[in-house]
Design a protein around this motif. Structure first.
Motif, PDB file in Angstrom:
ATOM      1  N   LYS A  40     -53.321  17.483 -22.625  1.00  0.00           N
ATOM      2  CA  LYS A  40     -54.112  18.708 -22.557  1.00  0.00           C
ATOM      3  C   LYS A  40     -55.405  18.426 -21.787  1.00  0.00           C
ATOM      4  O   LYS A  40     -55.972  17.330 -21.879  1.00  0.00           O
ATOM      5  CB  LYS A  40     -54.446  19.224 -23.961  1.00  0.00           C
ATOM      6  N   LEU A  53     -50.704  16.576 -16.294  1.00  0.00           N
ATOM      7  CA  LEU A  53     -51.125  17.881 -16.805  1.00  0.00           C
ATOM      8  C   LEU A  53     -50.070  18.939 -16.509  1.00  0.00           C
ATOM      9  O   LEU A  53     -49.328  18.846 -15.521  1.00  0.00           O
ATOM     10  CB  LEU A  53     -52.445  18.312 -16.158  1.00  0.00           C
ATOM     11  N   LEU A  54     -50.024  19.960 -17.360  1.00  0.00           N
ATOM     12  CA  LEU A  54     -49.178  21.135 -17.147  1.00  0.00           C
ATOM     13  C   LEU A  54     -50.084  22.358 -17.293  1.00  0.00           C
ATOM     14  O   LEU A  54     -50.684  22.570 -18.351  1.00  0.00           O
ATOM     15  CB  LEU A  54     -48.049  21.183 -18.178  1.00  0.00           C
ATOM     16  N   GLY A  55     -50.231  23.114 -16.219  1.00  0.00           N
ATOM     17  CA  GLY A  55     -51.142  24.247 -16.300  1.00  0.00           C
ATOM     18  C   GLY A  55     -50.889  25.282 -15.219  1.00  0.00           C
ATOM     19  O   GLY A  55     -50.071  25.096 -14.317  1.00  0.00           O
ATOM     20  N   LYS A  56     -51.624  26.382 -15.351  1.00  0.00           N
ATOM     21  CA  LYS A  56     -51.485  27.495 -14.411  1.00  0.00           C
ATOM     22  C   LYS A  56     -52.658  27.463 -13.424  1.00  0.00           C
ATOM     23  O   LYS A  56     -53.806  27.234 -13.811  1.00  0.00           O
ATOM     24  CB  LYS A  56     -51.480  28.826 -15.165  1.00  0.00           C
ATOM     25  N   ASP A  77     -55.110  25.304 -18.848  1.00  0.00           N
ATOM     26  CA  ASP A  77     -54.136  25.417 -19.934  1.00  0.00           C
ATOM     27  C   ASP A  77     -54.865  26.035 -21.126  1.00  0.00           C
ATOM     28  O   ASP A  77     -56.005  26.505 -20.990  1.00  0.00           O
ATOM     29  CB  ASP A  77     -53.496  24.051 -20.268  1.00  0.00           C
ATOM     30  N   GLU A  78     -54.240  26.036 -22.295  1.00  0.00           N
ATOM     31  CA  GLU A  78     -54.831  26.735 -23.434  1.00  0.00           C
ATOM     32  C   GLU A  78     -56.092  26.052 -23.966  1.00  0.00           C
ATOM     33  O   GLU A  78     -56.829  26.629 -24.773  1.00  0.00           O
ATOM     34  CB  GLU A  78     -53.803  26.880 -24.571  1.00  0.00           C
ATOM     35  N   THR A  79     -56.389  24.820 -23.490  1.00  0.00           N
ATOM     36  CA  THR A  79     -57.561  24.104 -24.007  1.00  0.00           C
ATOM     37  C   THR A  79     -58.751  24.111 -23.051  1.00  0.00           C
ATOM     38  O   THR A  79     -59.849  23.704 -23.426  1.00  0.00           O
ATOM     39  CB  THR A  79     -57.206  22.630 -24.307  1.00  0.00           C
ATOM     40  N   SER A  81     -60.010  24.169 -18.460  1.00  0.00           N
ATOM     41  CA  SER A  81     -59.616  24.149 -17.051  1.00  0.00           C
ATOM     42  C   SER A  81     -60.247  22.949 -16.348  1.00  0.00           C
ATOM     43  O   SER A  81     -61.209  22.350 -16.842  1.00  0.00           O
ATOM     44  CB  SER A  81     -60.039  25.439 -16.354  1.00  0.00           C
ATOM     45  N   ILE A 102     -47.168  28.000 -12.439  1.00  0.00           N
ATOM     46  CA  ILE A 102     -47.376  26.852 -13.330  1.00  0.00           C
ATOM     47  C   ILE A 102     -46.986  25.574 -12.575  1.00  0.00           C
ATOM     48  O   ILE A 102     -45.907  25.515 -11.954  1.00  0.00           O
ATOM     49  CB  ILE A 102     -46.551  26.999 -14.615  1.00  0.00           C
TER      50      ILE A 102
END
Length: 688
Positions: A40, A53-56, A77-79, A81, A102
């Motif tokens: 995260k 990392l995995l994110g938009k 991500d949800e935590t 940027s 993504i």
């Protein structure tokens, strides 16, 4: 090659020296990273750990002027940027990244202005069908800036190598005999190459690395042994058949102290070498003060007894003068003509010396690089002793081979201790002798660490030593003040010592490398004669100064010196019967490496233990000065961590060559083929 056009092939050849498939297969990853776990963004804590990392992508923008232009992509991500920053290929990357998509992003974080970013990370669109856990061991390859600019970074290189291995691995030939593979439970070379570039798991990777390390060290040791064997078989040497009047007279009447068992052993090894009829090439190691000069003199006396001249070459005038004086002091009134030749000897004196050398009037010539000059002609040179051999280039040493019709015997000496592992690696083609004990009566030097703030305590100790009639060295790393390095320079230190040790009660000498030779010698003589109490100097005194009455070595800014140099400097004291001291003075804040060096020096006087610590700290190339020369061009093995394996494969190589010296047996043909391919020869004896 697979996936390589003419342009990329040219870059790989120029930047990495990769020309063939074999070169590509043997360009191994330097490490592996775990790409099986997504982190995260809020979990990023270090700029040293590669991160997946995995994110938009929520924004992207090209910013900066023409010369500082960069692409900044915001990944979330949800935590939280993070910014992905690209400095090259900006237009192409910008077109490849879509806002709202993504992505899987991989890179090494950078901490800047209180926050983390990812400079030039790898990225790809997230594929929910892909099993990312399969990429647990992702190989990383060393690349260059030019390669990265040509889109040949580690990821692209990995793809090229993997594709090449997959398509052409069936052409990988075995290099080790089957009986060795079976005896040591090794995987095949093909398996090792495939696995090291595309590991299937920890166990298979470990097996692959062990196989490649084993092979690398085995062939290195086998080649050293072959070169040594071929040299002894093919190179004629003078036969020193007898030990005669010079040796026996010196041994019975002039020997200053009883030889240690180590000195006796080494003299015997040298004696045996010089009577075989093959040219001797022997490395003599001995810690500072172990008596190498005496062993060298005994060896030279054997040459004289057999009708030959001898020479001793040193890297500096100070050291050459030291040897010249020591040898004359040793031989006393013996009828032996010892002369000195350095760059400072010119005109008529030089001409007369060269005439005496050519007609055989001079028995032993001591000197510097000046001896290597073509104008220096011997009447009958039989033995060359080279001191501090690492300071002479291979080409320089080779010049001595031409000083007689048959190459003289060669004895190279070093007071820079080299642990056995490194010696086997670098000098495996030389015979190897070690003086591993000091003359009796020598007291261990007591080494202490003081900080800059302890100056009054230091000066008080120095004054007490001077009151007892002792002398002191104070060594500084620099001559002139340096703004880049926050060091006390020599002149500043000299002035502070002058204030603390005023005339006429105290006398101080100063010596540094920029002084004229005659001025240096004048100051050295004042110190040797006891006229001056303190010598303030640079590392010009690292070798070649022998003053038994000097009992204190103060090394200023000791954190700036390497372990080998600290040990050499410490060896300038402890040469008499009185207790000697080495004081390492440093600034208050020390790096972990500097603290390790200081603690090592305070813990031990053993030069070989210090060499091993230096090897662990700096690596073999830096310690031995071979990094640029490629002597230790190891791709997988580590001579520190793989010390046990090194000894094991050397024994194996010795046994193989003892049983089959020319590798003509069918079972050893893979080894023979390896060497012939490597050296591009048809005659096996030409390997040396």
């Amino acid at each position: 090659m697979v996936g390589i056009g003419e342009k990329k092939a040219s870059i790989l050849a120029r930047e990495l020296g990769l020309f063939t498939l074999k070169d590509l297969f043997e360009y191994y990853p330097y490490r592996y990273v775990d790409k099986s776990r997504f982190v995260k963004i809020a979990e990023i804590r270090s700029a040293e750990v590669y991160t997946l990392l995995l994110g938009k992508v929520i924004a992207k923008q090209i910013v900066g002027g023409a010369k500082s232009q960069r692409l900044v992509v915001r990944l979330a991500d949800e935590t939280g940027s993070i910014e992905l920053v690209f400095f090259r290929g900006i237009r192409w990357i910008s077109e490849s990244i879509n806002i709202g998509a993504i992505y899987v992003v991989f890179g090494k974080p950078n901490y800047f202005n209180g926050t983390f970013n990812l400079p030039h990370p790898e990225f790809e669109k997230f594929n929910p069908q892909k099993d990312y856990k399969k990429e647990k061991f992702m190989p990383l390859y060393n690349t260059t800036e030019r390669m990265k600019n040509a889109f040949l970074a580690s990821k692209q290189l990995s793809q090229i190598i993997s594709a090449a291995v997959k398509k052409f691995s069936s052409f990988i030939e075995e290099t080790l005999p089957q009986y060795i593979i079976d005896a040591y439970h090794l995987c095949s070379r093909r398996e090792a190459i495939v696995c090291i570039h595309s590991p299937f798991g920890e166990e298979t990777l470990a097996k692959a690395r062990f196989r490649l390390k084993f092979e690398e060290l085995f062939f290195m040791q086998a080649e050293h042994l072959l070169i040594n064997s071929n040299r002894k078989s093919n190179s004629r040497g003078f036969v020193f058949a007898k030990v005669g009047e010079n040796f026996n007279t010196f041994f019975s009447k002039h020997l200053p102290f009883e030889l240690t068992n180590a000195q006796k052993r080494v003299v015997k090894e040298i004696r045996n070498d010089m009577r075989t009829g093959s040219q001797m090439n022997r490395l003599l190691q001995g810690d500072v003060g172990s008596g190498k000069t005496l062993v060298a003199l005994l060896s030279m006396l054997i040459a004289l007894d057999n009708g030959y001249q001898a020479t001793l070459i040193a890297p500096t005038e100070i050291l050459a003068m030291q040897h010249f004086q020591s040898i004359n002091r040793f031989i006393g009134d013996m009828n032996i003509n010892v002369s000195l030749l350095t760059g400072s000897i010119k005109g008529k004196s030089r001409k007369n010396l060269l005439t005496s050398l050519a007609d055989g009037s001079i028995d032993i010539l001591v000197g510097t690089h000046a001896i290597l000059e073509e104008s220096v002609i011997f009447n009958n040179l039989g033995l060359v002793v080279i001191d501090e051999q690492h300071r002479f280039g291979v080409e320089q040493r080779a010049k001595m081979w031409t000083k007689n019709t048959i190459a003289p015997h060669i004895l190279v000496m070093t007071a820079t201790p080299i642990c056995r592992t490194l010696a086997m690696s670098i000098y495996g083609d030389l015979d190897y002798s070690v003086i591993d004990e000091l003359p009796s009566g020598r007291k261990p030097i007591l080494t202490t660490h003081l900080y800059d703030r302890d100056v009054l305590r230091l000066f008080d100790f120095m004054k007490k030593q001077i009151e007892q009639g002792r002398q002191i060295y104070v060594v500084y790393p620099l001559i002139k003040e340096s703004e880049k390095l926050d060091l006390k320079d020599l002149m500043d230190g000299y002035e502070s010592i002058e204030r603390a040790f005023p005339l006429p009660q105290y006398q101080i000498s100063i010596v540094h490398g920029q002084m004229k030779p005659e001025d240096k010698e004048y100051e050295m003589q004042r110190f040797k004669k006891g006229i001056t109490n303190i010598m303030v100097a640079t590392t010009v005194i690292e070798v070649g100064v022998d003053v038994p009455n000097a009992t204190v070595m103060v090394i200023e800014n000791a954190e700036r010196f390497g372990l080998a140099q600290l040990h050499q400097l410490r060896g300038r004291v402890g040469r008499g019967a009185n207790q000697s001291y080495c004081i390492l003075r440093t600034k208050d804040e020390l790096s972990s490496d500097a603290r390790f060096r200081i603690e090592t020096m305070c813990r031990t006087n053993d030069g070989f233990e210090i060499s091993r610590a230096d090897l662990q700290l700096r690596g073999p190339g830096d310690v031995s000065g071979t990094r640029q020369s490629g002597v230790l061009d190891l791709k997988v093995a580590d001579i520190v961590k793989d010390e046990g394996l090194m000894a094991q494969v050397r024994t194996l190589a010795q046994n193989v060559l003892a049983d089959d010296p020319h590798l003509t047996k069918t079972q050893n043909l893979p080894i023979r083929k390896y060497f012939m391919t490597k050296h591009k020869v048809s005659d096996f004896s030409m390997i040396s």
